[in-house]
Design a protein around this motif. Structure first.
Motif, PDB file in Angstrom:
ATOM      1  N   ALA A  56       3.646  17.483 -12.733  1.00 46.68           N
ATOM      2  CA  ALA A  56       4.376  17.638 -11.474  1.00 46.68           C
ATOM      3  C   ALA A  56       3.476  18.220 -10.393  1.00 46.68           C
ATOM      4  O   ALA A  56       3.570  17.838  -9.218  1.00 46.68           O
ATOM      5  CB  ALA A  56       5.597  18.532 -11.688  1.00 46.68           C
ATOM      6  N   SER A  57       2.581  19.123 -10.776  1.00 46.71           N
ATOM      7  CA  SER A  57       1.657  19.709  -9.810  1.00 46.71           C
ATOM      8  C   SER A  57       0.716  18.658  -9.234  1.00 46.71           C
ATOM      9  O   SER A  57       0.423  18.662  -8.028  1.00 46.71           O
ATOM     10  CB  SER A  57       0.844  20.828 -10.471  1.00 46.71           C
ATOM     11  N   ILE A  58       0.258  17.735 -10.073  1.00 49.09           N
ATOM     12  CA  ILE A  58      -0.687  16.704  -9.634  1.00 49.09           C
ATOM     13  C   ILE A  58       0.003  15.630  -8.795  1.00 49.09           C
ATOM     14  O   ILE A  58      -0.517  15.190  -7.774  1.00 49.09           O
ATOM     15  CB  ILE A  58      -1.382  16.066 -10.842  1.00 49.09           C
ATOM     16  N   THR A  59       1.191  15.207  -9.224  1.00 49.06           N
ATOM     17  CA  THR A  59       1.846  14.039  -8.621  1.00 49.06           C
ATOM     18  C   THR A  59       2.924  14.362  -7.596  1.00 49.06           C
ATOM     19  O   THR A  59       3.298  13.498  -6.790  1.00 49.06           O
ATOM     20  CB  THR A  59       2.511  13.174  -9.708  1.00 49.06           C
ATOM     21  N   GLY A  60       3.465  15.583  -7.668  1.00 49.28           N
ATOM     22  CA  GLY A  60       4.586  15.927  -6.804  1.00 49.28           C
ATOM     23  C   GLY A  60       5.927  15.498  -7.352  1.00 49.28           C
ATOM     24  O   GLY A  60       6.945  15.605  -6.661  1.00 49.28           O
ATOM     25  N   HIS A  61       5.969  15.021  -8.619  1.00 54.26           N
ATOM     26  CA  HIS A  61       7.218  14.538  -9.214  1.00 54.26           C
ATOM     27  C   HIS A  61       7.351  15.004 -10.666  1.00 54.26           C
ATOM     28  O   HIS A  61       6.403  14.926 -11.437  1.00 54.26           O
ATOM     29  CB  HIS A  61       7.286  13.006  -9.188  1.00 54.26           C
ATOM     30  N   ASP A  62       8.551  15.443 -11.017  1.00 61.53           N
ATOM     31  CA  ASP A  62       8.847  15.871 -12.385  1.00 61.53           C
ATOM     32  C   ASP A  62       9.400  14.673 -13.165  1.00 61.53           C
ATOM     33  O   ASP A  62      10.586  14.597 -13.477  1.00 61.53           O
ATOM     34  CB  ASP A  62       9.869  17.016 -12.353  1.00 61.53           C
ATOM     35  N   LYS A  63       8.504  13.723 -13.478  1.00 64.42           N
ATOM     36  CA  LYS A  63       8.947  12.465 -14.091  1.00 64.42           C
ATOM     37  C   LYS A  63       8.285  12.189 -15.440  1.00 64.42           C
ATOM     38  O   LYS A  63       8.472  11.106 -16.000  1.00 64.42           O
ATOM     39  CB  LYS A  63       8.642  11.297 -13.149  1.00 64.42           C
ATOM     40  N   LEU A  64       7.521  13.125 -15.970  1.00 62.14           N
ATOM     41  CA  LEU A  64       6.741  12.832 -17.162  1.00 62.14           C
ATOM     42  C   LEU A  64       7.605  12.378 -18.333  1.00 62.14           C
ATOM     43  O   LEU A  64       7.280  11.379 -18.997  1.00 62.14           O
ATOM     44  CB  LEU A  64       5.908  14.049 -17.574  1.00 62.14           C
ATOM     45  N   GLU A  65       8.689  13.059 -18.615  1.00 62.49           N
ATOM     46  CA  GLU A  65       9.500  12.725 -19.790  1.00 62.49           C
ATOM     47  C   GLU A  65      10.086  11.318 -19.665  1.00 62.49           C
ATOM     48  O   GLU A  65      10.123  10.561 -20.645  1.00 62.49           O
ATOM     49  CB  GLU A  65      10.610  13.769 -19.983  1.00 62.49           C
ATOM     50  N   ASN A 120      -0.622  -0.730 -17.125  1.00 57.42           N
ATOM     51  CA  ASN A 120      -1.405   0.490 -16.983  1.00 57.42           C
ATOM     52  C   ASN A 120      -0.528   1.514 -16.285  1.00 57.42           C
ATOM     53  O   ASN A 120       0.041   1.223 -15.222  1.00 57.42           O
ATOM     54  CB  ASN A 120      -2.668   0.255 -16.154  1.00 57.42           C
ATOM     55  N   ILE A 121      -0.419   2.692 -16.854  1.00 57.95           N
ATOM     56  CA  ILE A 121       0.468   3.718 -16.324  1.00 57.95           C
ATOM     57  C   ILE A 121      -0.343   4.981 -16.081  1.00 57.95           C
ATOM     58  O   ILE A 121      -1.117   5.405 -16.944  1.00 57.95           O
ATOM     59  CB  ILE A 121       1.623   4.005 -17.307  1.00 57.95           C
ATOM     60  N   SER A 122      -0.167   5.578 -14.933  1.00 64.93           N
ATOM     61  CA  SER A 122      -0.917   6.791 -14.588  1.00 64.93           C
ATOM     62  C   SER A 122      -0.221   8.025 -15.148  1.00 64.93           C
ATOM     63  O   SER A 122       0.919   8.327 -14.779  1.00 64.93           O
ATOM     64  CB  SER A 122      -1.043   6.918 -13.067  1.00 64.93           C
ATOM     65  N   ILE A 123      -0.914   8.723 -16.045  1.00 63.01           N
ATOM     66  CA  ILE A 123      -0.441  10.010 -16.561  1.00 63.01           C
ATOM     67  C   ILE A 123      -1.650  10.936 -16.603  1.00 63.01           C
ATOM     68  O   ILE A 123      -2.465  10.868 -17.520  1.00 63.01           O
ATOM     69  CB  ILE A 123       0.197   9.891 -17.960  1.00 63.01           C
ATOM     70  N   ASP A 124      -1.766  11.817 -15.622  1.00 65.90           N
ATOM     71  CA  ASP A 124      -2.947  12.657 -15.521  1.00 65.90           C
ATOM     72  C   ASP A 124      -2.854  13.936 -16.340  1.00 65.90           C
ATOM     73  O   ASP A 124      -3.841  14.670 -16.456  1.00 65.90           O
ATOM     74  CB  ASP A 124      -3.211  13.001 -14.055  1.00 65.90           C
ATOM     75  N   LEU A 168      -3.172  10.664  -2.457  1.00 64.16           N
ATOM     76  CA  LEU A 168      -2.310  10.841  -1.284  1.00 64.16           C
ATOM     77  C   LEU A 168      -1.671  12.230  -1.301  1.00 64.16           C
ATOM     78  O   LEU A 168      -0.451  12.363  -1.469  1.00 64.16           O
ATOM     79  CB  LEU A 168      -1.212   9.771  -1.272  1.00 64.16           C
ATOM     80  N   PRO A 169      -2.469  13.287  -1.164  1.00 67.16           N
ATOM     81  CA  PRO A 169      -1.908  14.637  -1.266  1.00 67.16           C
ATOM     82  C   PRO A 169      -0.840  14.949  -0.229  1.00 67.16           C
ATOM     83  O   PRO A 169       0.028  15.795  -0.470  1.00 67.16           O
ATOM     84  CB  PRO A 169      -3.138  15.541  -1.085  1.00 67.16           C
ATOM     85  N   ASP A 170      -0.884  14.270   0.916  1.00 67.16           N
ATOM     86  CA  ASP A 170       0.121  14.485   1.962  1.00 67.16           C
ATOM     87  C   ASP A 170       1.191  13.395   1.962  1.00 67.16           C
ATOM     88  O   ASP A 170       1.992  13.294   2.904  1.00 67.16           O
ATOM     89  CB  ASP A 170      -0.562  14.528   3.333  1.00 67.16           C
ATOM     90  N   GLY A 171       1.214  12.582   0.909  1.00 64.87           N
ATOM     91  CA  GLY A 171       2.172  11.491   0.847  1.00 64.87           C
ATOM     92  C   GLY A 171       1.706  10.272   1.625  1.00 64.87           C
ATOM     93  O   GLY A 171       0.683  10.301   2.325  1.00 64.87           O
ATOM     94  N   ASP A 208       0.831  -1.208   0.000  1.00 62.74           N
ATOM     95  CA  ASP A 208       0.000   0.000   0.000  1.00 62.74           C
ATOM     96  C   ASP A 208       0.863   1.254   0.000  1.00 62.74           C
ATOM     97  O   ASP A 208       0.354   2.378   0.059  1.00 62.74           O
ATOM     98  CB  ASP A 208      -0.968   0.008   1.191  1.00 62.74           C
ATOM     99  N   VAL A 209       2.182   1.087  -0.095  1.00 63.03           N
ATOM    100  CA  VAL A 209       3.109   2.216  -0.103  1.00 63.03           C
ATOM    101  C   VAL A 209       3.161   2.830  -1.500  1.00 63.03           C
ATOM    102  O   VAL A 209       3.210   2.108  -2.503  1.00 63.03           O
ATOM    103  CB  VAL A 209       4.527   1.778   0.321  1.00 63.03           C
ATOM    104  N   CYS A 210       3.148   4.153  -1.567  1.00 63.35           N
ATOM    105  CA  CYS A 210       3.338   4.840  -2.849  1.00 63.35           C
ATOM    106  C   CYS A 210       4.270   6.023  -2.632  1.00 63.35           C
ATOM    107  O   CYS A 210       4.207   6.698  -1.601  1.00 63.35           O
ATOM    108  CB  CYS A 210       2.001   5.319  -3.422  1.00 63.35           C
ATOM    109  N   ASN A 211       5.139   6.278  -3.599  1.00 66.24           N
ATOM    110  CA  ASN A 211       6.103   7.368  -3.483  1.00 66.24           C
ATOM    111  C   ASN A 211       5.643   8.636  -4.197  1.00 66.24           C
ATOM    112  O   ASN A 211       6.371   9.633  -4.211  1.00 66.24           O
ATOM    113  CB  ASN A 211       7.464   6.928  -4.032  1.00 66.24           C
TER     114      ASN A 211
END
Length: 322
Positions: free
Chosen positions: A128-137, A116-120, A29-32, A19-22
């Motif tokens: 980055a605003s939605i996920t908290g991570h600059d990983k899109l590219e 299945n990959i989450s890309i909102d 999980l807006p607060d992590g 149940d852990v997500c980063n």
């Protein structure tokens, strides 16, 4: 065959392994991640008994979920167990993609054949605003790599009024040349997101009407498919999907059961509680497991009651993998 009292058959197992997500997605999980229980997640041996028992009852598809499943160091071993189980034809995984670019080859070698990959959002700043991570590219490069390896790829985007409601056209432009299925998912109310839900829920029906008016045609669902209504267009490499849990008769086609990372059976994503089947897994007795599953399925309800504002025990979607 696992069948409930409403005649629905269950070919599809959604197996959470953590149940852990980063990521810190604002709708989940807006607060992590907050550790709220003993992290005694299912062991590989228990998963072997679990998948074997389900397969002997007609399950043909396993989706590995989280949290974020790539946080498990033994993920490849888990994929191998699923892939080597007689009767299991499809091994899929849902991921946020943070390790996709680096690890997809190992996952495929272990037996994974669908992702299945989450890309909102396809806008790096909004992502980055939605996920908290600059990983899109990196994730997009990972998708290209997965496609090269022959993996069936679906991309999940949760519809949110204040964030990505206006991104249909950029998504369609991407699908013009990208052979993936993009599924737009209606934001679902959970135990801890009521205010966010009220501010951001968007119905998928206007999008469906727009697709049909634009020459898209609806596909017939396979027995092991998920809940999406999928559409194709002859001028597009990719497909579109809509997951609309608030639509009429959404639950009539339910074909999946969920197991939490702690070994509890959830008859619905929004069940009041999980049903403990771990003793049967620890005993490595898949006959005991089959008997227990068959008995417990009698309690499955006709609908999730989401339309009535009922969220059951689901505080957030990372609890049992959505």
């Amino acid at each position: 065959m696992l069948e409930d009292k409403f005649g629905r058959r269950f070919h599809y197992l959604r197996l959470s392994i953590t149940d852990v997500c980063n990521f810190r997605c604002n709708y989940c999980l807006p607060d992590g991640y907050q550790c709220e229980n003993d992290r005694d997640f299912l062991k590989v041996s228990e998963i072997k008994t679990l998948v074997s028992g389900f397969a002997k009852l007609g399950t043909s598809k396993v989706r590995i979920t989280g949290g974020e499943p790539a946080l498990r160091k033994d993920l490849c071993d888990i994929i191998k167990v699923c892939a080597s189980t007689a009767g299991i034809e499809h091994i899929a995984m849902t991921t946020n993609g943070f390790k996709l670019e680096s690890d997809i080859q190992a996952w495929v070698d272990a037996g994974l054949n669908a992702l299945n990959i989450s890309i909102d959002s396809l806008d790096p700043r909004m992502f980055a605003s939605i996920t908290g991570h600059d990983k899109l590219e990196s994730i997009l490069r990972g998708i290209d790599k997965a496609l090269t390896l022959g993996v069936r790829v679906k991309v999940n985007a949760v519809l949110m009024k204040q964030y990505n409601e206006k991104e249909l056209e950029p998504f369609l432009a991407w699908l013009k040349t990208t052979p993936v299925t993009l599924r737009l998912i209606e934001l679902m109310q959970t135990g801890d997101n009521n205010e966010f839900f009220q501010q951001n829920h968007v119905s998928g029906m206007p999008i469906k009407d727009k697709l049909l008016a634009g020459g898209w045609s609806q596909l017939i669902r396979d027995k092991s498919s998920g809940p999406a209504q999928e559409f194709y267009h002859p001028d597009f490499e990719g497909r579109m999907g809509l997951i609309m849990p608030y639509s009429k008769d959404f639950c009539a086609s339910c074909n999946r059961l969920r197991i939490s990372s702690l070994g509890k059976l959830h008859l619905c994503l929004f069940s009041e509680q999980g049903l403990d089947i771990r003793p049967a897994l620890q005993s490595a007795n898949d006959e005991m497991l089959q008997h227990q599953l068959t008995a417990l399925l009698g309690d499955k309800k006709a609908t999730h009651w989401l339309q009535e504002g009922y969220t059951g025990a689901t505080k957030h979607l990372a609890m049992i993998g959505g």
